[in-house]
Design an enzyme around this catalytic site. Structure first.
Site, short mmCIF file in Angstrom:
data_model
loop_
_atom_site.label_atom_id
_atom_site.label_comp_id
_atom_site.label_asym_id
_atom_site.label_seq_id
_atom_site.Cartn_x
_atom_site.Cartn_y
_atom_site.Cartn_z
N PHE A 127 -9.95 -17.37 19.27
CA PHE A 127 -9.86 -17.52 20.73
C PHE A 127 -9.20 -18.83 21.14
CE2 PHE A 127 -13.62 -20.13 20.11
CZ PHE A 127 -13.62 -21.01 21.18
N LYS A 128 -9.16 -19.81 20.24
CA LYS A 128 -8.55 -21.10 20.59
C LYS A 128 -7.07 -20.95 20.95
CE LYS A 128 -12.40 -23.24 19.50
NZ LYS A 128 -12.60 -24.21 18.46
N ASP A 129 -6.43 -19.89 20.45
CA ASP A 129 -5.01 -19.66 20.78
C ASP A 129 -4.80 -19.43 22.28
OD1 ASP A 129 -3.92 -19.79 18.15
OD2 ASP A 129 -4.61 -17.75 17.75
#
Length: 490
Positions: A127-129
């Site tokens: 999810f950091k993307d």
């Protein structure tokens, strides 16, 4: 939109700190975290208009409320460049990449509904993307305007590092120095970072835990002379732009799960550093109809303890567990200060005193008990927060259950979220669990739970066998500063 620090910087001065001025940095000069002087509000009419937007256009609409000093045409071009099906191409076979963050209903019975929001379709499968790809493009835009350079100094417990490095690799004028706890990430996470050979990427494996890495980042950020001379910026979730980028997918999740604005949803969020769920808190403060924000922790349960008792007690390195959901192996939640600021009604003096106490005494107590630091625990329900905890045995059981009952494989952190979400379902309120990563990133535990390997997207088949480039270092800040100077030439 003007900003101030949770500890008071710019609150009582004539200086106007705007989005572009805090974009490339992390901590405020007083050691606090930036927040807007007032949260922008979203009207029901806006929510209705946003229901039909693409993810890129929704991101523009949310971001324009915070980045008011960036020309709207430029901001729209940046979001359009960032949120494309080409960038977010790792959707599961039954999902549309075009949706960017598709929803999948796992369970719907007896008036209760459990939904998974996919956030891991980006280049590093986490999810950091969702925020980091935007941050990379914003950084490049800001640096190009000023013909400037930036040395990113950050810490990761697993996914932030690879997301940052993949977003910044090859960017003109940017170098990345990323700290990670030595031998405490999964083999896949480690390989994603350490296999990068780009000359502007520097991986440092620290003999310690994530909190040691995070403390080093804060120590460097608080040395203002060094920070300015070496042009230090950060991509950790203390960076305000990254938090704002995460606010967008709460709006997307709500709009995709509802048909009218009189409906509410809840979100369960696997949480370690409080950055992801802090974005949900901000969305709720903006007026998004969120019933509950459920914090799901692993064995490192400092946040669960606070939301159950009002006591915030950070753990020492020796007390921090190395778990099978390693991205949450964090015992000092750096974004938590933003919520405490709101909980204390913006009392910057008290915020500063409490977090000074964290450094000197290891925590604070807002339970209202005799001798405590305050009684604000009784206000927490007003902000919609609840919490729960998941341990390794729960993780395995949930991965098996989700595979058997819903036909999909989830990673260990998402399993923590689903386990806790099932304990907080409410009638007629859709519960959305935020997916953390694709299961391939934690294959060791998938093998333990299911007796087989997790499916891997194309291009990641043999990542662990690639040559790796990294430095092993201790926790001495002076040595770390010397390393940065050596490789920047500044």
């Amino acid at each position: 939109m003007h900003y101030l620090s949770t500890r008071g910087y710019a609150a009582s001065t004539d200086s106007s700190v705007q989005f572009s001025e805090i974009l490339l940095g992390g901590l405020a000069p007083d050691g606090g975290l930036y927040l807007p002087k007032a949260y922008p509000q979203v009207t029901s009419e806006e929510l209705n208009a946003w229901r039909s937007l693409s993810y890129a256009d929704l991101a523009f609409e949310v971001l324009r409320k915070f980045a008011t000093d960036i020309p709207e045409a430029d901001l729209k071009a940046i979001t359009a460049k960032t949120y494309t099906a080409e960038v977010y191409k790792n959707a599961r076979k039954d999902e549309s990449a075009q949706a960017i963050t598709p929803l999948r209903t796992l369970e719907e019975k007896n008036g209760k509904k459990l939904v998974l929001q996919a956030l891991s379709n980006g280049p590093t499968l986490a999810f950091k993307d969702m925020a980091m790809q935007l941050l990379g493009n914003l950084f490049e835009y800001a640096l190009a305007k000023n013909n400037a350079e930036l040395n990113i100094f950050g810490a990761t417990s697993g996914d932030t590092g690879s997301a940052a490095e993949y977003a910044m690799r090859g960017k003109k004028g940017i170098r990345v120095f990323m700290l990670s706890p030595h031998k405490k990430m999964s083999a896949f996470q480690t390989a994603q970072m350490f296999s990068l050979q780009d000359p502007n990427i520097f991986n440092i494996a620290v003999d310690g835990v994530f909190d040691d890495c995070q403390d080093m980042v804060k120590a460097v950020s608080n040395d203002l002379e060094f920070k300015n001379r070496q042009k230090i910026g950060t991509v950790n979730s203390i960076n305000w732009a990254r938090v704002v980028a995460q606010v967008v997918y709460y709006f997307r999740g709500y709009l995709a799960a509802t048909t009218s604005n009189d409906q509410q949803v809840s979100f369960t969020v696997p949480s370690g550093n409080f950055g992801n769920i802090c974005a949900g808190h901000i969305a709720r403060m903006m007026g998004l109809p969120i019933a509950q924000l459920v914090v799901a922790t692993n064995e490192n349960d400092v946040l669960d303890e606070f939301f159950r008792t009002g006591i915030y007690r950070v753990r020492k390195s020796a007390e921090t567990y190395h778990t099978t959901s390693p991205s949450m192996d964090i015992s000092k939640a750096s974004n938590f200060e933003r919520f405490v600021y709101d909980l204390l009604d913006g009392d910057t003096a008290r915020v500063k005193a409490l977090f000074k106490k964290v450094e000197t005494e290891g925590g604070f107590d807002l339970s209202g008990a005799s001798g405590s630091d305050g009684d604000e625990f009784n206000k927490i329900a007003q902000f919609g927060f609840a919490s729960g905890k998941s341990v390794h045995a729960d993780r395995l059981q949930t991965i098996r259950r989700v595979e058997k009952e819903y036909g999909i494989t989830v990673d260990t952190h998402t399993a923590d979220g689903i386990k806790v979400a099932l304990e907080h379902l409410q009638d007629n309120v859709t519960m959305i669990v935020l997916e953390t990563a694709l299961p391939a990133k934690f294959n060791e535990t998938i093998q333990e739970a299911l007796g087989r390997d997790a499916e891997r997207p194309s291009g990641f088949e043999n990542i662990e066998s690639l040559p790796q480039r990294f430095e092993v270092m201790g926790t001495d800040v002076a040595t770390m500063k010397a390393f940065i100077v050596q490789h920047t030439g500044l």
